[in-house]
Design a protein around this motif. Structure first.
Motif, PDB file in Angstrom:
ATOM      1  N   LYS A  52       0.723  -1.281   0.039  1.00  0.00           N
ATOM      2  CA  LYS A  52      -0.015   0.012   0.077  1.00  0.00           C
ATOM      3  C   LYS A  52       0.733   1.102   0.033  1.00  0.00           C
ATOM      4  O   LYS A  52       1.892   1.364   0.592  1.00  0.00           O
ATOM      5  CB  LYS A  52      -0.845  -0.102   1.378  1.00  0.00           C
ATOM      6  CG  LYS A  52      -1.907   1.346   1.379  1.00  0.00           C
ATOM      7  CD  LYS A  52      -2.835   1.109   2.272  1.00  0.00           C
ATOM      8  CE  LYS A  52      -3.860   2.287   2.413  1.00  0.00           C
ATOM      9  NZ  LYS A  52      -4.766   2.122   3.509  1.00  0.00           N
ATOM     10  N   HIS A  53       0.506   2.235  -0.965  1.00  0.00           N
ATOM     11  CA  HIS A  53       1.165   3.388  -0.923  1.00  0.00           C
ATOM     12  C   HIS A  53       0.255   4.602  -0.495  1.00  0.00           C
ATOM     13  O   HIS A  53      -0.827   4.290  -0.108  1.00  0.00           O
ATOM     14  CB  HIS A  53       1.747   3.727  -2.183  1.00  0.00           C
ATOM     15  CG  HIS A  53       2.996   2.772  -2.495  1.00  0.00           C
ATOM     16  ND1 HIS A  53       2.678   1.584  -3.295  1.00  0.00           N
ATOM     17  CD2 HIS A  53       4.217   3.008  -2.484  1.00  0.00           C
ATOM     18  CE1 HIS A  53       4.137   0.988  -3.104  1.00  0.00           C
ATOM     19  NE2 HIS A  53       4.882   1.539  -2.938  1.00  0.00           N
ATOM     20  N   GLY A  54       0.847   5.783  -0.426  1.00  0.00           N
ATOM     21  CA  GLY A  54      -0.003   6.914   0.064  1.00  0.00           C
ATOM     22  C   GLY A  54      -0.477   6.855   1.603  1.00  0.00           C
ATOM     23  O   GLY A  54       0.564   6.321   2.247  1.00  0.00           O
ATOM     24  N   VAL A  55      -1.479   7.276   2.063  1.00  0.00           N
ATOM     25  CA  VAL A  55      -1.521   7.463   3.456  1.00  0.00           C
ATOM     26  C   VAL A  55      -2.061   5.977   3.854  1.00  0.00           C
ATOM     27  O   VAL A  55      -3.005   5.636   3.513  1.00  0.00           O
ATOM     28  CB  VAL A  55      -2.826   8.593   3.927  1.00  0.00           C
ATOM     29  CG1 VAL A  55      -3.215   8.340   5.292  1.00  0.00           C
ATOM     30  CG2 VAL A  55      -2.325   9.867   3.442  1.00  0.00           C
ATOM     31  N   THR A  56      -1.313   5.383   4.779  1.00  0.00           N
ATOM     32  CA  THR A  56      -1.486   4.076   5.268  1.00  0.00           C
ATOM     33  C   THR A  56      -2.093   4.260   6.892  1.00  0.00           C
ATOM     34  O   THR A  56      -2.648   3.040   7.265  1.00  0.00           O
ATOM     35  CB  THR A  56      -0.126   3.243   5.365  1.00  0.00           C
ATOM     36  OG1 THR A  56       0.729   3.700   6.287  1.00  0.00           O
ATOM     37  CG2 THR A  56       0.408   3.278   3.978  1.00  0.00           C
ATOM     38  N   GLY A 109      13.889   8.422   4.713  1.00  0.00           N
ATOM     39  CA  GLY A 109      14.247   8.575   3.469  1.00  0.00           C
ATOM     40  C   GLY A 109      14.498   7.348   2.546  1.00  0.00           C
ATOM     41  O   GLY A 109      13.750   7.147   1.169  1.00  0.00           O
ATOM     42  N   GLY A 110      15.105   6.370   2.892  1.00  0.00           N
ATOM     43  CA  GLY A 110      15.404   5.198   2.029  1.00  0.00           C
ATOM     44  C   GLY A 110      14.188   4.362   1.688  1.00  0.00           C
ATOM     45  O   GLY A 110      14.115   3.414   0.768  1.00  0.00           O
ATOM     46  N   LYS A 111      13.269   4.632   2.467  1.00  0.00           N
ATOM     47  CA  LYS A 111      11.848   3.905   2.076  1.00  0.00           C
ATOM     48  C   LYS A 111      10.746   4.506   1.663  1.00  0.00           C
ATOM     49  O   LYS A 111       9.740   4.158   1.452  1.00  0.00           O
ATOM     50  CB  LYS A 111      11.545   3.155   3.421  1.00  0.00           C
ATOM     51  CG  LYS A 111      12.242   2.025   4.137  1.00  0.00           C
ATOM     52  CD  LYS A 111      11.762   1.575   5.304  1.00  0.00           C
ATOM     53  CE  LYS A 111      12.790   0.454   5.880  1.00  0.00           C
ATOM     54  NZ  LYS A 111      12.049  -0.192   7.350  1.00  0.00           N
ATOM     55  N   GLY A 112      11.132   6.003   1.362  1.00  0.00           N
ATOM     56  CA  GLY A 112      10.124   6.806   1.005  1.00  0.00           C
ATOM     57  C   GLY A 112       8.869   6.941   1.800  1.00  0.00           C
ATOM     58  O   GLY A 112       7.777   7.316   1.366  1.00  0.00           O
ATOM     59  N   CYS A 113       9.066   6.707   3.242  1.00  0.00           N
ATOM     60  CA  CYS A 113       7.836   6.844   4.209  1.00  0.00           C
ATOM     61  C   CYS A 113       8.225   8.086   5.075  1.00  0.00           C
ATOM     62  O   CYS A 113       9.225   8.379   5.506  1.00  0.00           O
ATOM     63  CB  CYS A 113       8.364   5.601   5.084  1.00  0.00           C
ATOM     64  SG  CYS A 113       6.890   5.526   6.314  1.00  0.00           S
ATOM     65  N   ILE A 114       7.093   9.075   5.011  1.00  0.00           N
ATOM     66  CA  ILE A 114       6.930  10.118   5.762  1.00  0.00           C
ATOM     67  C   ILE A 114       5.618   9.737   6.920  1.00  0.00           C
ATOM     68  O   ILE A 114       4.834   9.547   6.518  1.00  0.00           O
ATOM     69  CB  ILE A 114       6.567  11.228   5.055  1.00  0.00           C
ATOM     70  CG1 ILE A 114       7.514  11.303   3.892  1.00  0.00           C
ATOM     71  CG2 ILE A 114       6.562  12.496   5.666  1.00  0.00           C
ATOM     72  CD1 ILE A 114       7.080  12.413   2.827  1.00  0.00           C
ATOM     73  N   TRP A 146       0.332   9.291  12.002  1.00  0.00           N
ATOM     74  CA  TRP A 146       0.098   9.634  10.457  1.00  0.00           C
ATOM     75  C   TRP A 146       1.299   8.949   9.682  1.00  0.00           C
ATOM     76  O   TRP A 146       2.331   8.995  10.227  1.00  0.00           O
ATOM     77  CB  TRP A 146       0.025  11.186  10.216  1.00  0.00           C
ATOM     78  CG  TRP A 146      -0.269  11.451   8.924  1.00  0.00           C
ATOM     79  CD1 TRP A 146      -1.660  11.485   8.350  1.00  0.00           C
ATOM     80  CD2 TRP A 146       0.631  11.782   7.905  1.00  0.00           C
ATOM     81  NE1 TRP A 146      -1.437  11.927   6.728  1.00  0.00           N
ATOM     82  CE2 TRP A 146      -0.166  11.936   6.474  1.00  0.00           C
ATOM     83  CE3 TRP A 146       2.008  11.955   7.632  1.00  0.00           C
ATOM     84  CZ2 TRP A 146       0.729  12.554   5.281  1.00  0.00           C
ATOM     85  CZ3 TRP A 146       2.505  12.095   6.579  1.00  0.00           C
ATOM     86  CH2 TRP A 146       1.792  12.656   5.334  1.00  0.00           C
ATOM     87  N   GLU A 147       0.967   8.219   8.570  1.00  0.00           N
ATOM     88  CA  GLU A 147       2.074   7.590   8.006  1.00  0.00           C
ATOM     89  C   GLU A 147       1.553   7.740   6.259  1.00  0.00           C
ATOM     90  O   GLU A 147       0.482   7.405   6.064  1.00  0.00           O
ATOM     91  CB  GLU A 147       2.274   6.189   8.311  1.00  0.00           C
ATOM     92  CG  GLU A 147       3.251   5.658   7.401  1.00  0.00           C
ATOM     93  CD  GLU A 147       3.561   3.984   7.749  1.00  0.00           C
ATOM     94  OE1 GLU A 147       4.375   3.754   8.446  1.00  0.00           O
ATOM     95  OE2 GLU A 147       2.841   3.145   7.184  1.00  0.00           O
ATOM     96  N   TYR A 148       2.690   7.969   5.536  1.00  0.00           N
ATOM     97  CA  TYR A 148       2.423   8.017   4.191  1.00  0.00           C
ATOM     98  C   TYR A 148       3.599   7.426   3.366  1.00  0.00           C
ATOM     99  O   TYR A 148       4.740   7.802   3.685  1.00  0.00           O
ATOM    100  CB  TYR A 148       2.305   9.317   3.820  1.00  0.00           C
ATOM    101  CG  TYR A 148       2.335   9.893   2.296  1.00  0.00           C
ATOM    102  CD1 TYR A 148       1.010  10.042   1.398  1.00  0.00           C
ATOM    103  CD2 TYR A 148       3.557  10.133   1.670  1.00  0.00           C
ATOM    104  CE1 TYR A 148       1.190  10.384   0.126  1.00  0.00           C
ATOM    105  CE2 TYR A 148       3.462  10.507   0.292  1.00  0.00           C
ATOM    106  CZ  TYR A 148       2.262  10.601  -0.394  1.00  0.00           C
ATOM    107  OH  TYR A 148       2.450  10.931  -1.787  1.00  0.00           O
ATOM    108  N   TRP A 155      12.771   7.288  -2.914  1.00  0.00           N
ATOM    109  CA  TRP A 155      13.471   7.853  -1.579  1.00  0.00           C
ATOM    110  C   TRP A 155      12.854   9.212  -1.688  1.00  0.00           C
ATOM    111  O   TRP A 155      12.615  10.191  -2.667  1.00  0.00           O
ATOM    112  CB  TRP A 155      14.956   8.012  -2.144  1.00  0.00           C
ATOM    113  CG  TRP A 155      15.718   6.636  -2.199  1.00  0.00           C
ATOM    114  CD1 TRP A 155      15.055   5.463  -1.856  1.00  0.00           C
ATOM    115  CD2 TRP A 155      16.980   6.513  -2.602  1.00  0.00           C
ATOM    116  NE1 TRP A 155      15.854   4.482  -2.095  1.00  0.00           N
ATOM    117  CE2 TRP A 155      17.185   5.096  -2.817  1.00  0.00           C
ATOM    118  CE3 TRP A 155      17.859   7.133  -3.074  1.00  0.00           C
ATOM    119  CZ2 TRP A 155      18.346   4.273  -3.176  1.00  0.00           C
ATOM    120  CZ3 TRP A 155      19.316   6.559  -3.372  1.00  0.00           C
ATOM    121  CH2 TRP A 155      19.430   4.948  -3.597  1.00  0.00           C
ATOM    122  N   VAL A 156      13.062   9.805  -0.260  1.00  0.00           N
ATOM    123  CA  VAL A 156      12.589  11.239  -0.183  1.00  0.00           C
ATOM    124  C   VAL A 156      13.701  11.766   0.907  1.00  0.00           C
ATOM    125  O   VAL A 156      14.078  11.199   1.827  1.00  0.00           O
ATOM    126  CB  VAL A 156      11.383  11.120   0.888  1.00  0.00           C
ATOM    127  CG1 VAL A 156      11.058  12.630   1.208  1.00  0.00           C
ATOM    128  CG2 VAL A 156      10.281  10.710  -0.061  1.00  0.00           C
TER     129      VAL A 156
END
Length: 356
Positions: free
Chosen positions: A5-9, A301-306, A317-319, A337-338
């Protein structure tokens, strides 16, 4: 691990801090501003190359670092062009220095401060300690300079790490290449005008006195593991993303976020998952931001998870970045990556009704 799942989880509306989150994918030419549901509320398409760090100025303009082909051949964090785009995507200011890398900021007086590589002389290079033997770049070693320019690009101030007291005191960590003495990844302006600087390959954070050009505070801790995104909090403490990469601890590596009391240098708050800390792990890039609510926004960053956590460490909150694309360091794959992420309140000067 298959990310399904991507976006807001996850979104706890009662505890999360309302606002819009700004980020880009490393190597992308786009920057996204998303709402709390993960929908793109605004975006910029850059015209000068792939992006690295970015943030919004109080006037709503986007400040960004873009990669240019000229300059040293170092790949990590390569920039070279600093630009400011207005809300509609028009370029309103730029400065080019093909040695710039990782980080830059525009100041309230419209000057800009940034990190740049600076080739060491033969004598300076001979004093560099540590690192993997034989890993200079074409026989060269690049040091770091913190450079401030005025709105027309004229250099008005510099701080370089080529002084003997710096070279004699700090050495490159054993597993890092020798072509970069410092690998600075953050220059963060402080409330009093000084600069907070992070040197990744030393596990070192320093404060450079803007008036004297000397170090006035130094914090080295090898448990940082190649830290990123150090910043001064309103209480004067330092917040930093401790990547936890190649730490001397014999245990497993995992990432953390620390709040450091500046005077005592004690870690007075830290975040890592209490259940299986290894689920939080980014050996490079990444960032953090203390929000007005007291919660902390974290870019893994390495997981693209904010994601956002409370002071007690609860995720509210997780995205996960759904935008994948190519990257020069991963020739046969795609990344999401972020480098960093920043949240802006709906009533903040940066947003100021622009999304209504």
């Amino acid at each position: 691990m298959l990310v399904q799942k991507h976006g807001v989880t996850y979104y706890d509306k009662d505890k999360a801090t309302p606002g819009y989150t700004l980020y880009s994918r490393n190597g992308s030419d786009q920057v996204w501003l998303i709402d709390m549901d993960g929908k793109v509320a605004h975006e910029w398409k850059t015209t000068g190359g792939t992006t690295n760090c970015n943030y919004l100025r109080p006037n709503g303009n986007l400040f960004i670092c873009e990669r240019v082909p000229e300059g040293p051949k170092v790949k990590s964090g390569k920039g070279g062009r600093m630009r400011e785009y207005d809300w509609d995507g028009n370029v309103v200011w730029e400065h080019i220095d093909d040695h710039q890398h990782h980080d830059a900021r525009r100041l309230e007086n419209d000057n800009a401060v940034y990190i740049a590589w600076q080739e060491f002389t033969a004598d300076e290079a001979s004093r560099v300690k540590g690192g993997k033997p034989g890993t200079e770049m074409d026989g060269k070693i690049y040091g770091e300079v913190i450079r401030e320019v005025d709105s027309h690009g004229k250099v008005v101030w510099e701080f370089a790490n080529n002084e003997p007291e710096f070279l004699d005191k700090y050495e490159i960590k054993p597993l890092h290449p020798r072509y970069e003495y410092g690998h600075a990844n953050t220059v963060s302006p402080m409330a009093n005008g000084d600069y907070l600087v992070s040197y990744r390959v030393f596990d070192l954070i320093v404060i450079v006195d803007r008036q004297t050009g000397k170090l006035k505070w130094e914090y080295q801790n090898h448990a940082l593991g190649g830290q990123h995104d150090c910043q001064e909090l309103e209480n004067g403490n330092i917040l930093v993303f401790a990547n936890g990469h190649n730490t001397p601890d014999a245990g497993p590596n995992y990432s953390q976020v620390w709040e450091i009391e500046r005077q005592t240098q004690e870690i007075i708050w830290r975040y890592f998952p209490r259940k299986n800390p290894l689920t939080f792990w980014s050996p490079h890039i990444s960032g953090c931001q203390r929000l007005p609510s007291g919660n902390t926004l974290i870019a893994e960053g390495g997981k693209g998870c904010i994601f956002e956590v409370t002071p007690e460490g609860d995720v509210v909150w997780e995205y996960i970045n759904p935008f994948y694309g190519p990257h020069s360091e991963i020739p046969d794959g795609e990344i999401n990556w972020v480098f960093r992420a920043k949240r802006y309140a709906p009533d903040s000067p940066e947003i100021n009704g622009r999304l209504q």
